[in-house]
Design a protein around this motif. Structure first.
Motif, PDB file in Angstrom:
ATOM      1  N   ARG A 156      55.174  49.359  50.879  1.00 20.90           N
ATOM      2  CA  ARG A 156      55.177  49.810  51.686  1.00 20.90           C
ATOM      3  C   ARG A 156      53.983  48.877  52.141  1.00 20.90           C
ATOM      4  NH1 ARG A 156      56.265  54.823  50.431  1.00 20.90           N
ATOM      5  NH2 ARG A 156      54.206  55.366  50.599  1.00 20.90           N
ATOM      6  N   GLY A 157      52.950  48.791  51.469  1.00 20.38           N
ATOM      7  CA  GLY A 157      52.075  47.987  51.122  1.00 20.38           C
ATOM      8  C   GLY A 157      51.253  48.349  51.317  1.00 20.38           C
ATOM      9  N   ASP A 158      50.552  49.627  51.339  1.00 21.26           N
ATOM     10  CA  ASP A 158      49.589  50.422  51.476  1.00 21.26           C
ATOM     11  C   ASP A 158      48.368  49.799  50.336  1.00 21.26           C
ATOM     12  OD1 ASP A 158      51.158  51.798  53.177  1.00 21.26           O
ATOM     13  OD2 ASP A 158      51.182  53.238  52.160  1.00 21.26           O
ATOM     14  N   ARG A 159      47.351  50.432  50.366  1.00 18.09           N
ATOM     15  CA  ARG A 159      46.212  50.132  49.410  1.00 18.09           C
ATOM     16  C   ARG A 159      46.817  51.476  48.256  1.00 18.09           C
ATOM     17  NH1 ARG A 159      43.735  50.690  54.239  1.00 18.09           N
ATOM     18  NH2 ARG A 159      42.363  48.550  54.736  1.00 18.09           N
ATOM     19  N   SER A 160      47.263  52.201  48.253  1.00 15.48           N
ATOM     20  CA  SER A 160      47.500  52.981  47.321  1.00 15.48           C
ATOM     21  C   SER A 160      48.927  52.372  46.112  1.00 15.48           C
ATOM     22  CB  SER A 160      47.612  54.564  47.871  1.00 15.48           C
ATOM     23  OG  SER A 160      48.880  54.231  48.190  1.00 15.48           O
ATOM     24  N   GLU A 161      49.042  51.765  46.393  1.00 12.52           N
ATOM     25  CA  GLU A 161      50.138  50.682  45.924  1.00 12.52           C
ATOM     26  C   GLU A 161      50.381  49.664  45.693  1.00 12.52           C
ATOM     27  OE1 GLU A 161      53.882  53.190  48.227  1.00 12.52           O
ATOM     28  OE2 GLU A 161      53.499  51.266  48.950  1.00 12.52           O
ATOM     29  N   ARG A 162      49.786  49.149  44.028  1.00 15.77           N
ATOM     30  CA  ARG A 162      49.533  48.192  43.209  1.00 15.77           C
ATOM     31  C   ARG A 162      49.816  47.980  42.728  1.00 15.77           C
ATOM     32  NH1 ARG A 162      48.237  51.671  40.617  1.00 15.77           N
ATOM     33  NH2 ARG A 162      45.321  52.295  40.471  1.00 15.77           N
ATOM     34  N   ILE A 163      50.351  46.798  42.546  1.00 18.97           N
ATOM     35  CA  ILE A 163      50.764  47.274  40.764  1.00 18.97           C
ATOM     36  C   ILE A 163      49.351  46.257  40.232  1.00 18.97           C
ATOM     37  CG2 ILE A 163      53.456  46.260  41.407  1.00 18.97           C
ATOM     38  CD1 ILE A 163      52.511  43.835  41.130  1.00 18.97           C
ATOM     39  N   ARG A 164      48.535  44.979  40.905  1.00 15.77           N
ATOM     40  CA  ARG A 164      47.845  44.778  40.568  1.00 15.77           C
ATOM     41  C   ARG A 164      46.489  44.860  41.155  1.00 15.77           C
ATOM     42  NH1 ARG A 164      49.644  38.441  39.366  1.00 15.77           N
ATOM     43  NH2 ARG A 164      50.966  39.903  37.840  1.00 15.77           N
ATOM     44  N   THR A 165      45.081  44.158  40.491  1.00 23.22           N
ATOM     45  CA  THR A 165      43.548  44.463  41.812  1.00 23.22           C
ATOM     46  C   THR A 165      43.026  43.593  41.003  1.00 23.22           C
ATOM     47  OG1 THR A 165      43.855  46.797  42.126  1.00 23.22           O
ATOM     48  CG2 THR A 165      41.639  45.815  41.734  1.00 23.22           C
ATOM     49  N   TYR A 166      42.360  43.026  41.905  1.00 27.97           N
ATOM     50  CA  TYR A 166      41.557  41.504  42.071  1.00 27.97           C
ATOM     51  C   TYR A 166      40.615  42.468  42.554  1.00 27.97           C
ATOM     52  CZ  TYR A 166      46.454  39.009  42.174  1.00 27.97           C
ATOM     53  OH  TYR A 166      47.207  38.615  41.639  1.00 27.97           O
ATOM     54  N   ASN A 167      39.509  42.099  41.454  1.00 28.55           N
ATOM     55  CA  ASN A 167      38.086  42.458  41.508  1.00 28.55           C
ATOM     56  C   ASN A 167      37.489  41.890  41.774  1.00 28.55           C
ATOM     57  OD1 ASN A 167      35.226  44.575  41.022  1.00 28.55           O
ATOM     58  ND2 ASN A 167      36.875  46.160  41.308  1.00 28.55           N
ATOM     59  N   PHE A 168      36.420  41.240  42.958  1.00 27.00           N
ATOM     60  CA  PHE A 168      35.956  40.585  43.133  1.00 27.00           C
ATOM     61  C   PHE A 168      34.268  40.451  42.282  1.00 27.00           C
ATOM     62  CE2 PHE A 168      38.903  38.432  44.924  1.00 27.00           C
ATOM     63  CZ  PHE A 168      39.578  36.765  44.556  1.00 27.00           C
ATOM     64  N   PRO A 169      34.055  42.049  42.716  1.00 27.52           N
ATOM     65  CA  PRO A 169      32.310  42.083  41.883  1.00 27.52           C
ATOM     66  C   PRO A 169      32.495  42.387  40.701  1.00 27.52           C
ATOM     67  CG  PRO A 169      33.326  43.118  44.101  1.00 27.52           C
ATOM     68  CD  PRO A 169      34.092  42.493  43.483  1.00 27.52           C
ATOM     69  N   GLN A 170      33.234  42.548  40.061  1.00 29.05           N
ATOM     70  CA  GLN A 170      33.662  43.039  38.171  1.00 29.05           C
ATOM     71  C   GLN A 170      34.073  41.821  37.413  1.00 29.05           C
ATOM     72  OE1 GLN A 170      35.209  46.596  37.181  1.00 29.05           O
ATOM     73  NE2 GLN A 170      34.275  47.926  38.564  1.00 29.05           N
ATOM     74  N   GLY A 171      34.272  40.368  38.952  1.00 30.71           N
ATOM     75  CA  GLY A 171      35.220  39.435  37.679  1.00 30.71           C
ATOM     76  C   GLY A 171      36.543  39.748  37.351  1.00 30.71           C
ATOM     77  N   ARG A 172      37.654  41.088  37.791  1.00 29.45           N
ATOM     78  CA  ARG A 172      38.109  41.038  36.918  1.00 29.45           C
ATOM     79  C   ARG A 172      39.313  41.315  37.959  1.00 29.45           C
ATOM     80  NH1 ARG A 172      39.777  46.756  37.414  1.00 29.45           N
ATOM     81  NH2 ARG A 172      37.640  46.894  38.019  1.00 29.45           N
ATOM     82  N   VAL A 173      40.996  40.921  36.974  1.00 31.66           N
ATOM     83  CA  VAL A 173      42.247  41.330  37.484  1.00 31.66           C
ATOM     84  C   VAL A 173      43.614  42.557  36.355  1.00 31.66           C
ATOM     85  CG1 VAL A 173      43.113  39.475  35.878  1.00 31.66           C
ATOM     86  CG2 VAL A 173      44.383  40.288  37.902  1.00 31.66           C
ATOM     87  N   THR A 174      43.616  43.447  37.076  1.00 25.06           N
ATOM     88  CA  THR A 174      44.107  44.526  36.194  1.00 25.06           C
ATOM     89  C   THR A 174      45.621  44.709  36.532  1.00 25.06           C
ATOM     90  OG1 THR A 174      42.454  45.445  35.740  1.00 25.06           O
ATOM     91  CG2 THR A 174      44.182  46.957  35.278  1.00 25.06           C
ATOM     92  N   ASP A 175      46.577  44.128  35.713  1.00 20.18           N
ATOM     93  CA  ASP A 175      47.687  44.729  36.206  1.00 20.18           C
ATOM     94  C   ASP A 175      48.436  46.092  35.305  1.00 20.18           C
ATOM     95  OD1 ASP A 175      51.343  44.938  35.854  1.00 20.18           O
ATOM     96  OD2 ASP A 175      50.750  42.613  36.519  1.00 20.18           O
TER      97      ASP A 175
END
Length: 359
Positions: A302-321
């Motif tokens: 539904r595009g909600d923040r809690s629904e995610r396959i991947r997070t792009y965390n810019f402060p930590q320079g990290r991308v997590t699937d």
């Protein structure tokens, strides 16, 4: 190796040898269409057949070395033979693992072109800006891998964000390379519009569908309505003064497709029908509307923040699937299209899951 695997490999090997003989038949050589069809099928079996030959050779050589060691009186020669037998055993084990992967059922859509849809989700303008970054990320990836990405339709914001964009991506194994990108992508960063430096969380959704062939989906004239209208954009020169944009409504499914990227009404119509066929292919493969809705939900949620396959965390320079728990600490390169490592990790995870299911 289990008997069912050996039976399947033997069946493939016999088929491969039969096709190889057929290719040397003068009657087949004279028939271009038949020869091409036979050569294509043989080519698809070649890797499996050749590895099976290597496996059979390793098994045979191991047996021969073990038998020779039993009758060998010289201790040094006996140890050499046993060492050779152990080496053959290791080689056979490695080939067994490779053959199991080759025997896994292949996605029939892997070698197709694909349709990609990117939409801004939760987060307002920041979500639209993130959707635009995802578009550029995939565009760069396509350029690196010789895939052609064409815009079918785009709805931009005044700040350069994207509310929605539909792409037609063509090239070798386009769907195979991008199919795992479907889902909710979440970004955590300080937006340019944030004056107090607070980290915000926004989302964008991605859906990837295999492109359907003309003959696979029948679209009846009475089932659709085609509307022509003026294309719109962020303003200024982007607004078209003539009616070139196309909207196609498919009554039985309720699917609506628009295309306004081209200046030619005919080109927009062709692109819109291509997207419609792909969505209908996806729909009919899901058997019914509820299954289709559930499938679409599995692709983009539904595009909600809690629904995610991947997070792009810019402060930590990290991308997590989150599907495979895999993280990379090279977000700057990743967001510029260097996503090969993630694509391969997802493919490996799928193979491992399939292998586990075969055990």
């Amino acid at each position: 190796m289990k008997e069912k695997f050996l039976d399947k490999l033997e069946e493939i090997y016999k088929r491969y040898r039969g096709l190889s003989e057929k290719l040397s038949d003068p009657a087949v050589i004279a028939d271009t269409a038949e020869w091409t069809k036979t050569a294509k099928e043989q080519s698809e079996l070649t890797e499996t057949a050749q590895k099976y030959e290597e496996y059979l050779t390793a098994i045979k050589e191991r047996s021969e070395a073990e038998q020779a060691a039993k009758t060998e009186s010289d201790r040094e020669m006996k140890e050499l033979l046993l060492s050779e037998a152990e080496s053959c055993k290791d080689r056979a084990a490695t080939l067994t693992d490779e053959l199991k992967i080759l025997l896994l059922p292949k996605d029939k859509n892997d070698d197709r072109n694909c349709i990609m849809e990117i939409r801004g989700g939760a987060g307002g303008e920041e979500a639209a800006l993130f959707a635009a970054e995802l578009y550029r990320m995939y565009l760069n990836y396509c350029e690196r891998h010789r895939l052609k990405a064409e815009i079918v339709d785009v709805n931009e914001t005044e700040l350069g964000g994207i509310k929605e964009i539909v792409l037609n991506i063509s090239g070798r194994d386009a769907y195979k390379q991008l199919k795992f990108e479907s889902g909710v992508h979440r970004v955590q960063r300080v937006p340019e519009t944030e004056s107090q430096g607070r980290v915000h969380t926004s989302t964008a959704t991605v859906a990837v569908m295999p492109e359907a062939e003309d003959v696979e989906v029948e679209i009846k004239d009475e089932d659709i309505r085609v509307d022509v209208y003026r294309s719109s954009g962020a303003g200024g020169q982007k607004v078209n003064k003539t009616e070139t944009a196309i909207r196609i409504t498919h009554f039985p499914t309720g699917i609506v497709v628009t295309c306004q990227d081209e200046r030619s009404q005919l080109k927009n119509k062709d692109k819109a029908f291509k997207v419609l066929r792909s969505r209908l292919y996806d729909f009919y493969n899901s058997q019914n509307r509820s299954a289709y809705d559930e499938h679409r939900k599995s692709l983009v949620g539904r595009g909600d923040r809690s629904e995610r396959i991947r997070t792009y965390n810019f402060p930590q320079g990290r991308v997590t699937d989150h599907r495979i728990g895999y993280s990379l600490y090279s977000l700057d390169a990743f967001i510029m299209g260097d996503i090969e490592g993630m694509v391969e990790a997802l493919a490996v995870a799928e193979r491992e899951a399939q292998l586990a299911g075969e055990e």
